[in-house]
Structures are given as structure tokens and as C-alpha cells.
Design an enzyme around this catalytic site. Structure first.
Site, short mmCIF file in Angstrom:
data_model
loop_
_atom_site.label_atom_id
_atom_site.label_comp_id
_atom_site.label_asym_id
_atom_site.label_seq_id
_atom_site.Cartn_x
_atom_site.Cartn_y
_atom_site.Cartn_z
N CYS A 29 0.81 -1.23 0.00
CA CYS A 29 0.00 0.00 0.00
C CYS A 29 0.84 1.27 0.00
O CYS A 29 0.32 2.36 -0.26
CB CYS A 29 -0.94 0.02 1.20
SG CYS A 29 -2.25 -1.18 1.05
N1 COA Z 1 -20.04 -8.91 8.47
C1 COA Z 1 -20.43 -9.13 9.73
N2 COA Z 1 -19.59 -9.41 10.72
C2 COA Z 1 -18.27 -9.49 10.43
C3 COA Z 1 -17.81 -9.29 9.13
C4 COA Z 1 -18.74 -9.00 8.12
N3 COA Z 1 -18.36 -8.78 6.85
N4 COA Z 1 -16.47 -9.43 9.12
C5 COA Z 1 -16.10 -9.72 10.39
N5 COA Z 1 -17.19 -9.78 11.16
C6 COA Z 1 -17.24 -10.08 12.60
C7 COA Z 1 -15.98 -10.78 13.05
O1 COA Z 1 -16.03 -12.15 12.78
C8 COA Z 1 -15.99 -10.46 14.52
O2 COA Z 1 -16.86 -11.33 15.18
P1 COA Z 1 -16.48 -11.87 16.67
O3 COA Z 1 -16.43 -10.62 17.52
O4 COA Z 1 -17.61 -12.78 16.96
O5 COA Z 1 -15.16 -12.52 16.52
C9 COA Z 1 -16.59 -9.06 14.59
O6 COA Z 1 -17.32 -8.89 13.36
C10 COA Z 1 -15.54 -7.98 14.69
O7 COA Z 1 -14.53 -8.24 13.70
P2 COA Z 1 -13.14 -7.52 13.66
O8 COA Z 1 -12.32 -8.10 12.55
O9 COA Z 1 -12.54 -7.51 15.01
O10 COA Z 1 -13.65 -6.06 13.26
P3 COA Z 1 -12.88 -4.71 13.26
O11 COA Z 1 -13.72 -3.71 13.95
O12 COA Z 1 -11.46 -4.84 13.70
O13 COA Z 1 -12.87 -4.29 11.71
C11 COA Z 1 -11.37 -4.25 9.82
C12 COA Z 1 -12.22 -5.08 10.75
C13 COA Z 1 -10.61 -5.16 8.86
C14 COA Z 1 -12.26 -3.31 9.02
C15 COA Z 1 -10.40 -3.39 10.67
O14 COA Z 1 -9.73 -4.20 11.60
C16 COA Z 1 -9.37 -2.68 9.84
O15 COA Z 1 -9.68 -1.84 9.03
N6 COA Z 1 -8.07 -2.95 10.06
C17 COA Z 1 -7.00 -2.34 9.32
C18 COA Z 1 -7.15 -2.70 7.90
C19 COA Z 1 -6.06 -2.20 7.07
O16 COA Z 1 -5.70 -1.06 7.09
N7 COA Z 1 -5.48 -3.05 6.28
C20 COA Z 1 -4.49 -2.67 5.41
C21 COA Z 1 -4.68 -3.46 4.21
S1 COA Z 1 -3.61 -2.86 3.01
#
Ligand code: COA
Length: 374
Positions: A156
Site C-alpha cells: 500500500c
Molecule cells: N459482516 C459481519 N460481521 C463481520 C464481518 C462482516 N463482513 N467481518 C467480520 N465480522 C465479525 C468478526 O467475525 C468479529 O466477530 P467476533 O467478535 O464474533 O469474533 C466481529 O465482526 C468484529 O470483527 P473484527 O475483525 O474484530 O472487526 P474490526 O472492527 O477490527 O474491523 C477491519 C475489521 C478489517 C475493518 C479493521 O480491523 C481494519 O480496518 N483494520 C485495518 C485494515 C487495514 O488497514 N489493512 C491494510 C490493508 S492494506
């Protein structure tokens, strides 16, 4: 020594979109199909059932509302779940070169320049569709540019690392100008069958023309300085590569052949790293928060950007001070901060400072401090 300047930018946006509603409907149909096909194993506790995705979760967790894709066919088919891209012959432009060309032509037009004014091409992207010949050299050939071209990949952060490479070459005099191009076909490396990440990415191509300041023919952004940093992490990883065939199970449909991340850890670790990086860069340049008129941040997650903006400015940024485009484009990997810069920089006034910053896998973070002229 010469002062490098950003004299033009271009964004090529694919024509097809996938909304969160379409995405979630397709994923849920896929999950139902998967669960029905594996009902016995799920009942025996040998396989985990797939849970549904939700639009509310996606918007709340990421801020993303839709994404653009180069090829929509297949993505929303629960029996396919990837873009069905056509095989191109070696004699026609590759998909990355085709996208790059469109963005590059917009950037040249924006700067009032032609291919004859360009001395180098850097294709900086998080995924390259082949090992060689370099996609950058193909782009160079299609545009009819003299000089040289090379590919680089810092995930990225590729765009800002590419800008640093180009700016340093212009500064030292080894080239007079360069196009840094970021064609991102994220739709092909995301895992559409995983609800944790199926909403994250979109496709786009951006191009940035850098020239000697004195060659600018219109308003431009002088590149005051750049900073790049990396720190190894496995929290964003893709194991695909040419060794695949040589390994047991290498050719199987393996999860680690697509984008994988530990999103929570990425969020927690990258936000402080990036905030400190930007503050250190500003301090080195003797600039306070009040001196920075705009932050053009990597577009991965709205909350991440809110945290970074607040830490860097010492207050909640006004929306125009730290614009986001991820609601429309999703995460477009290296291109995100450049889309934001291209779309939200024309209104800055002569002498205003702003900072482009991208970050991501590696970990990696790159920042480009610019000053508007004209
Ligand atoms: N729909 C519904 N629920 C979902 C889901 C979806 N599409 N995807 C995940 N969940 C669930 C998870 O399974 C988890 O359930 P649990 O609490 O029972 O385990 C819950 O929602 C929370 O998931 P989590 O992954 O902890 O959510 P989050 O708030 O951390 O958000 C991201 C996830 C990926 C959006 C966030 O962590 C993020 O943006 N991280 C940085 C990403 C980034 O910059 N990446 C760089 C890539 S280049």
C-alpha cells in the site's frame, strides 16, 4: 540540486461498481451454498459453518460503501466468487498497462505535457500481474517514452515510495521528469469468500507526474521532502509466488494465496506508527500542525484515518483538512492517497503545505511533504 515538483495527477476509475448491498447478497448466498454442501462435516464439528456478512458491519467497521472493479463478472456469482478476467495474448496490452495508460494520459494532460517530456516510468503497485518483463517498461513503450522504466512493490505504500525514488532522481539531476503510476487490480487478490475481508478492496489506477520545478507550466506542488520507513510484520501477507508449483499442496485452492490480514492488530500497530512518522517528518521540517493545510492519507479505514488525523493535528480535523474517498473507492491499496490528493488539492493556495501519506503491508509508511505554488 533541483527541486522536484508534482505537476500533474491522473485517476482512472473503472466503469463498474459493486455496492455493499450487492456484495453482501452474493456472499450470503455463497455462505448458504457452502454450508449446505458441507452440512455433514459442519454437524460433525469438522468444518466451521460460514456466517453471513452484513452491510451495517462493513460501513461501521470501515466506512466503505462501494468499490469499483475492472471486471464484475464472477464476483457476485456464489459459485465463482472472483473476477473472471479474460486471458490476454502476449501481443496485447496487459490489464495493468491498459489501466496505467489511462491514468498516465490524464496526468500528462493535467500538467500540459506529452510523453516526450517524460524521462522515466515507475510502476509502483501492491500486486504485479507477472514477474517480467516489467509492466513499467510495457507502459513506457505504449506511451512512447524515452529513458527507462522499472516496477516496484511496497504494497500500500508503493506510491509514496515511488514518488520518493522519482523525486530523489530529479533532485540529483539523473532524470528531469518521471511518471509514477499505480495500477491496482485489488479485486483479483482479495478473497471474496472471506467475510472478514471481502469488502475491503477496489480497483483503480493513479498517475503522478514529477518534474523539475522550473519545468512546470501551471500550478504545481513542490516536493519539499519525503520520508519512508519499514518494519517487518506478518499481519498483512500474501504467500502467492513462483515457488507455488514447487511445494506440496502449492497448487491447491489455498487461503494464503490471496490477501490475508489480522485486521485488529494492523489497526492497533499501524495507527501509532503512522502518526509518529508524520509528526517526526513535520518536526524535521519545523512545521506545526497549524502549518499543514491538508492531509491526504492512505484510504484503508475511516476510523484509522480519524485517529491519525486527530493525533497529528492535535484536534479533530475538519472534513476538508483530511478528505476521504474510501466510501466510494474502498481501499485501492497504493492508489488511495493519490486519488485523494488528485481530487482534493486544487483549492490549496500559494504557499500552503500538505502531506501525502500511505501505509500498509510490510509494515511500510511513506510521506511526501508538498508546498503549493501558483
Ligand atoms: N459482516 C459481519 N460481521 C463481520 C464481518 C462482516 N463482513 N467481518 C467480520 N465480522 C465479525 C468478526 O467475525 C468479529 O466477530 P467476533 O467478535 O464474533 O469474533 C466481529 O465482526 C468484529 O470483527 P473484527 O475483525 O474484530 O472487526 P474490526 O472492527 O477490527 O474491523 C477491519 C475489521 C478489517 C475493518 C479493521 O480491523 C481494519 O480496518 N483494520 C485495518 C485494515 C487495514 O488497514 N489493512 C491494510 C490493508 S492494506
Amino acid at each position: 540540486m533541483y527541486t522536484p515538483a508534482i505537476t500533474g495527477t491522473g485517476v482512472f476509475t473503472p466503469s463498474e461498481t459493486v455496492t455493499n448491498a450487492e456484495l453482501v447478497t452474493a456472499f450470503n448466498a455463497y455462505a448458504d451454498l457452502y454450508n449446505a454442501e458441507h452440512a455433514d462435516e459442519i454437524a460433525a464439528g469438522m468444518v466451521e459453518a460460514k456466517e453471513h456478512s452484513s452491510e451495517e458491519f462493513i460501513v461501521k467497521a470501515s466506512g466503505i460503501e462501494q468499490r469499483y472493479v475492472m471486471v464484475k463478472e464472477g464476483i457476485l456469482d456464489p459459485t465463482v466468487m472472483y473476477p473472471k478476467m479474460r486471458q490476454r495474448s502476449d501481443d496485447e496490452p496487459s490489464i495493468m498497462a491498459e489501466m496505467a495508460l489511462k491514468a498516465a494520459n490524464i496526468a500528462l494532460e493535467n500538467a500540459g505535457k506529452t510523453a516526450a517530456d517524460v524521462g522515466a516510468v515507475i510502476c509502483a503497485a501492491s500486486n504485479l500481474e507477472r514477474a517480467y518483463p516489467a509492466v513499467a517498461i510495457e507502459i513506457q513503450d505504449l506511451l512512447g517514452i524515452q529513458g527507462f522504466a522499472f516496477d516496484m512493490n511496497v504494497a500500500c505504500s508503493s506510491a509514496t515510495f515511488g514518488i520518493q525514488a522519482a523525486a530523489d532522481m530529479i533532485r540529483s539531476g539523473s532524470i528531469r521528469s518521471a511518471l509514477v503510476i499505480n495500477p491496482e487490480i485489488c479485486s483479483a487478490h482479495i478473497e471474496w469468500r472471506d467475510r472478514d475481508c471481502h469488502f475491503i478492496f477496489g480497483d483503480v489506477a493513479t498517475a503522478t507526474l514529477l518534474e523539475r520545478e522550473e519545468d512546470a507550466t501551471g500550478p504545481y506542488f513542490a516536493v519539499k521532502s519525503t520520508r519512508c520507513a519499514t518494519s517487518f510484520s506478518n499481519n498483512i501477507r500474501n504467500n502467492n509466488g513462483f515457488l507455488r508449483r514447487s511445494r506440496p499442496d502449492g497448487m491447491k485452492d489455498r487461503r494464503d494465496m490471496q490477501f490475508m490480514q489480522n485486521g485488529r492488530k494492523v489497526f492497533k500497530e499501524v495507527v501509532p506508527m503512522v502518526s509518529q512518522h508524520i509528526m517526526d517528518h513535520m518536526a524535521d521540517e519545523h512545521l506545526d500542525a497549524d502549518d499543514i493545510k491538508r492531509l491526504w492519507l492512505h484510504q484503508a479505514n475511516k476510523s484509522m484515518n480519524d485517529f491519525i488525523g486527530k493525533k497529528v493535528l492535535g484536534r479533530t480535523p475538519e472534513p476538508h483538512e483530511q478528505p476521504n474517498i474510501l466510501q466510494d473507492y474502498a481501499n485501492t491499496s497504493s492508489a488511495g492517497s493519490i486519488i485523494t490528493f488528485a481530487k482534493h488539492s486544487a483549492d490549496l493556495k500559494d504557499g500552503d503545505h500538505g502531506l501525502i501519506c500511505s501505509f500498509g503491508a510490510g509494515y511500510s509508511v511513506g510521506s511526501v511533504l508538498v508546498e503549493k505554488h501558483g
